[in-house]
Design an enzyme around this catalytic site. Structure first.
Site, short mmCIF file in Angstrom:
data_model
loop_
_atom_site.label_atom_id
_atom_site.label_comp_id
_atom_site.label_asym_id
_atom_site.label_seq_id
_atom_site.Cartn_x
_atom_site.Cartn_y
_atom_site.Cartn_z
N ARG A 262 0.85 -1.19 0.00
CA ARG A 262 0.00 0.00 0.00
C ARG A 262 0.89 1.24 0.00
NH1 ARG A 262 -1.81 0.78 4.41
NH2 ARG A 262 -1.07 -1.05 5.50
N ARG B 165 2.03 -12.14 -0.84
CA ARG B 165 0.75 -12.52 -0.24
C ARG B 165 0.07 -13.67 -0.98
NH1 ARG B 165 -1.70 -8.80 3.86
NH2 ARG B 165 -0.03 -7.31 4.24
N HIS C 51 -10.57 -2.40 11.41
CA HIS C 51 -9.47 -3.25 10.89
C HIS C 51 -9.24 -4.38 11.89
CE1 HIS C 51 -5.03 -3.34 9.28
NE2 HIS C 51 -5.79 -4.25 8.71
N TYR D 101 -1.18 -3.44 -7.26
CA TYR D 101 -0.94 -4.23 -6.05
C TYR D 101 -2.15 -4.26 -5.10
CZ TYR D 101 0.18 -5.62 -1.44
OH TYR D 101 0.09 -6.25 -0.24
N ASP E 219 -9.37 -9.76 8.85
CA ASP E 219 -8.84 -8.42 8.55
C ASP E 219 -9.83 -7.29 8.81
OD1 ASP E 219 -6.46 -7.03 7.55
OD2 ASP E 219 -7.68 -6.45 5.84
N LYS F 220 -9.62 -2.37 1.61
CA LYS F 220 -9.35 -1.22 2.48
C LYS F 220 -10.11 0.02 2.03
CE LYS F 220 -7.11 -3.73 5.17
NZ LYS F 220 -5.76 -4.07 5.36
N CYS G 187 0.79 -7.49 11.69
CA CYS G 187 1.05 -7.65 13.13
C CYS G 187 0.31 -8.83 13.73
CB CYS G 187 0.72 -6.37 13.88
SG CYS G 187 1.89 -5.05 13.54
N SER H 27 -1.28 -3.56 10.20
CA SER H 27 -0.93 -4.46 9.11
C SER H 27 0.32 -5.29 9.44
CB SER H 27 -0.68 -3.66 7.84
OG SER H 27 -1.83 -2.92 7.54
#
Ligand code: GTP
Ligand code: SPV
Ligand code: MN
Length: 589
Positions: free
Chosen positions: A71, A373, A228, A199, A279, A208, A252, A250
């Site tokens: 991002r 990912r 989130h 991406y 998420d 998001k 974590c 993110s």
């Protein structure tokens, strides 16, 4: 042929097509036959690489441009009429100016290309809590990824009917020019525009951009919350399932926690963990006075490196079919994929994430990008909750905040009440990760893990949390966790992953008044003997260390929080300022 007669939809698509000038337009109807044809089309251009049908059925590899791997927060904008409404933590440009800037970039950008028209739903199609979007994109990778991450196709248009209540999303990879990359939300217009990126979070607009930035704005207006957060259920030996939602920044640990496998000692007694989401949580107040959380997504866009049969077997299992891998190593011998931390057998005949020959013995660089990912269907996950498709979601007993802190934050602490809990969320800080472009490992404030995702002024967002608290009669208890405390040498003190259930167990016991706690200036921490350490290799002394609250560090922390709050001026709700004052007083020697 058009898949809908909805005038508002058709007019908007026509307007976007006039601007971008695609050679052809294709409606995504959601059928497997159409998706299969698009996969084949993607393979013919090299955009998608078909992996071994024997070992990874229905799986594909995709590589993004080397400058387009995360991002881009610098290039992400919230464009509402008043700058003040975007707040000091969002980039803002006046909507008219931004539309003009984007128009110049979109003009003719789809010449020679196909515009795919992709209707999608966030939430169960046709359910009262679902929200719909249409993404126009010139990327096959986006179409195929969105078809995994969301409920997609004609059924969405049927559910939308003639309503104009949908989120308009326009995406073009354009020239992939990083200088002119824009991820723009216009919350007042229900509109998202993304250009010059290919991406994940920049281009899968349901995630998001919609489900957090636009949805948080809508949630404030309509009296609900877009967060989130992962959502999980913990089933105890009595068969009772208790739910929590947890916000970590993110990379974590949300996906890992959401799918955790209980340690042996717990599993033998009958404990189970069910994943509802990894998420994003949309949270509403139920008629029963409790908070109910649902996952608006349909798949997982998870971090690959570090995912393995030991750390997260459920996530790994989810990636064994129908998955798209992005920026991982390509094993040429077996036509499969690999990443750092998958196993100890890196392939020797392989290409790295950029498609360059790569050899683990001689290459100095990592094979997979640190933010590589997988995009996997939720249905693949062995521990997917039976409530996954329940449109109203699950009732929350606990809300958990957390981040990466080497020192300050203890393993777990409980807030004193809802207002203090909102304060605890507002002061979250975490070391930055590879999920966003920029430096990694720098501690930054990331309130409720929403810093890059809040679609309006963060001060107003905190007030919204407080306002919700006024209405919830059966409030979840609010906690903070930190799996990342380190010793002097930088080693993690807590084993993490499955072992985190020991902490969740204590959290749930607190929610149901089944265990005591010790009061500290920052909140309640466990009595060390109340955390079940059987078989986890951590001794009571280490646990005591993990639970300590260092007054000096926290006084410094309070100063940092004060400086952070200053950015928001009088937007900081009075109760949060009072919480900060009270914290400093409790810390005073
Ligand atoms: P986003 O998808 O970016 O929102 O990330 P996420 O919050 O879902 O994070 P994820 O679960 O993918 O974990 C990111 C990284 O943290 C991985 O490299 C994991 O190995 C690591 N990690 C996750 N849980 C733990 C834990 O309990 N302890 C430690 N030490 N590392 C963890
Ligand atoms: C995150 O960065 O929090 C993610 C990945 O979940 S992305 O979809 O790129 O935002
Ligand atoms: Mn995330």
């Amino acid at each position: 042929m058009d898949l809908t007669g909805n005038r508002a939809v058709l007019d908007w698509i026509a307007e976007m097509a006039t601007m971008t000038q695609p050679d052809q337009m294709v409606w995504i109807d959601g059928s497997e036959a159409q998706l299969e044809a698009i996969r084949a089309q993607g393979c013919s251009t090299g955009e998608m690489i078909k992996l071994s049908e024997e070992q990874l059925p229905g799986c594909y590899l995709h590589r993004t441009a080397p400058n387009d791997v995360a991002r881009v927060e610098d290039r992400t904008f919230i464009c509402c009429s008043r700058e003040e409404d975007a707040g000091p933590t969002n980039h803002w440009v006046a909507p008219a100016e931004m539309y003009a800037r984007l128009k110049a970039l979109y003009r003719g950008c789809m010449k020679g290309r196909t515009m795919y028209i992709l209707p999608y739903s966030m939430g169960v199609v046709g359910s009262p809590f679902a929200k719909y979007g249409i993404e126009l994109t010139d990327s096959i990778y986006v179409v195929l990824s969105m078809a995994i991450m969301t409920r997609t196709g004609k059924a969405v248009l049927d559910a939308l009917g003639n309503s104009s209540d949908y989120v308009k999303g326009l995406h073009s990879t354009a020239k992939l020019d990083p200088e002119n990359r824009y991820i723009v939300q216009f919350p007042e217009d229900n509109t998202i525009m993304s250009v010059n990126s290919g991406y994940g979070g920049n281009v899968l607009l349901g995630k998001k951009c919609f489900a957090l930035r636009i949805a948080s704005f809508l949630g404030r207006k309509e009296g609900w919350m877009a967060e989130h957060m992962l959502i999980l259920g913990i089933q105890n030996p009595a068969g009772e399932v208790r739910y929590l939602a947890a916000a970590f920044p993110s990379a974590c640990g949300k996906t890992n926690l959401a799918m955790l496998i209980p340690p042996k000692h717990y599993a033998e007694k009958g404990w189970k963990v069910w994943c509802v989401g990894d998420d994003i949580a949309w949270i509403r107040l139920g008629k029963d006075g409790r908070l109910w959380a649902m996952n608006p997504e349909y798949g997982f866009f998870g971090v690959a490196p570090g995912t393995n049969a030991k750390s997260n077997p459920n996530a790994l299992a989810a990636t064994r079919k129908g998955t798209i891998f992005t920026n991982v190593v390509h094993n040429l011998d077996h036509n499969t994929v690999w990443w750092e931390g998958l196993d100890k057998n890196p392939p020797h005949n392989a290409l790295d994430w950029q498609g360059r020959p790569w050899n683990p013995d001689t290459s100095t660089e990592k094979g997979a990008h640190p933010n590589s990912r997988f995009t996997a269907p939720a249905k693949n996950c062995p521990c997917l909750s039976p409530e996954f498709e329940n449109p109203t979601g699950v009732p929350l007993s606990a809300i958990v905040f957390g981040g990466r802190r080497a020192k300050t934050a203890p393993l777990v602490y409980q807030s004193r009440d809802w207002e203090h809990g909102v304060f605890v969320g507002s002061i979250m800080a975490s070391e930055t990760t590879a999920a966003a472009a920029g430096a990694v490992g720098v501690v930054r404030r990331d309130p409720m893990a929403m810093l890059p995702f809040c679609g309006y002024n963060m001060g107003d967002y905190w007030q919204h949390w407080l306002d919700m608290g006024e209405k919830i009669t059966k409030k979840p208890k609010i906690f903070n966790v930190n799996w990342f405390r380190t010793d002097e040498k930088g080693n993690f003190l807590w084993p993490g992953f499955g072992e985190n259930l020991r902490v969740l167990d204590w959290i749930m016991k607190r929610c149901f008044d089944e265990v005591g706690a010790a009061e500290t200036p920052i909140g309640y921490v466990p009595h060390p003997e109340d955390i079940d350490l059987t078989g986890c290799g951590v001794g009571l002394d280490t646990l005591r260390g993990l639970l300590t609250v260092d007054r000096e560090l926290w006084l410094k922390e309070a100063k940092g929080i004060r400086a952070f709050y200053e950015k928001f001026g009088d937007k900081v709700p009075t109760p949060l300022r009072a919480e900060l004052d009270a914290l400093e007083q409790r810390l005073a020697p």
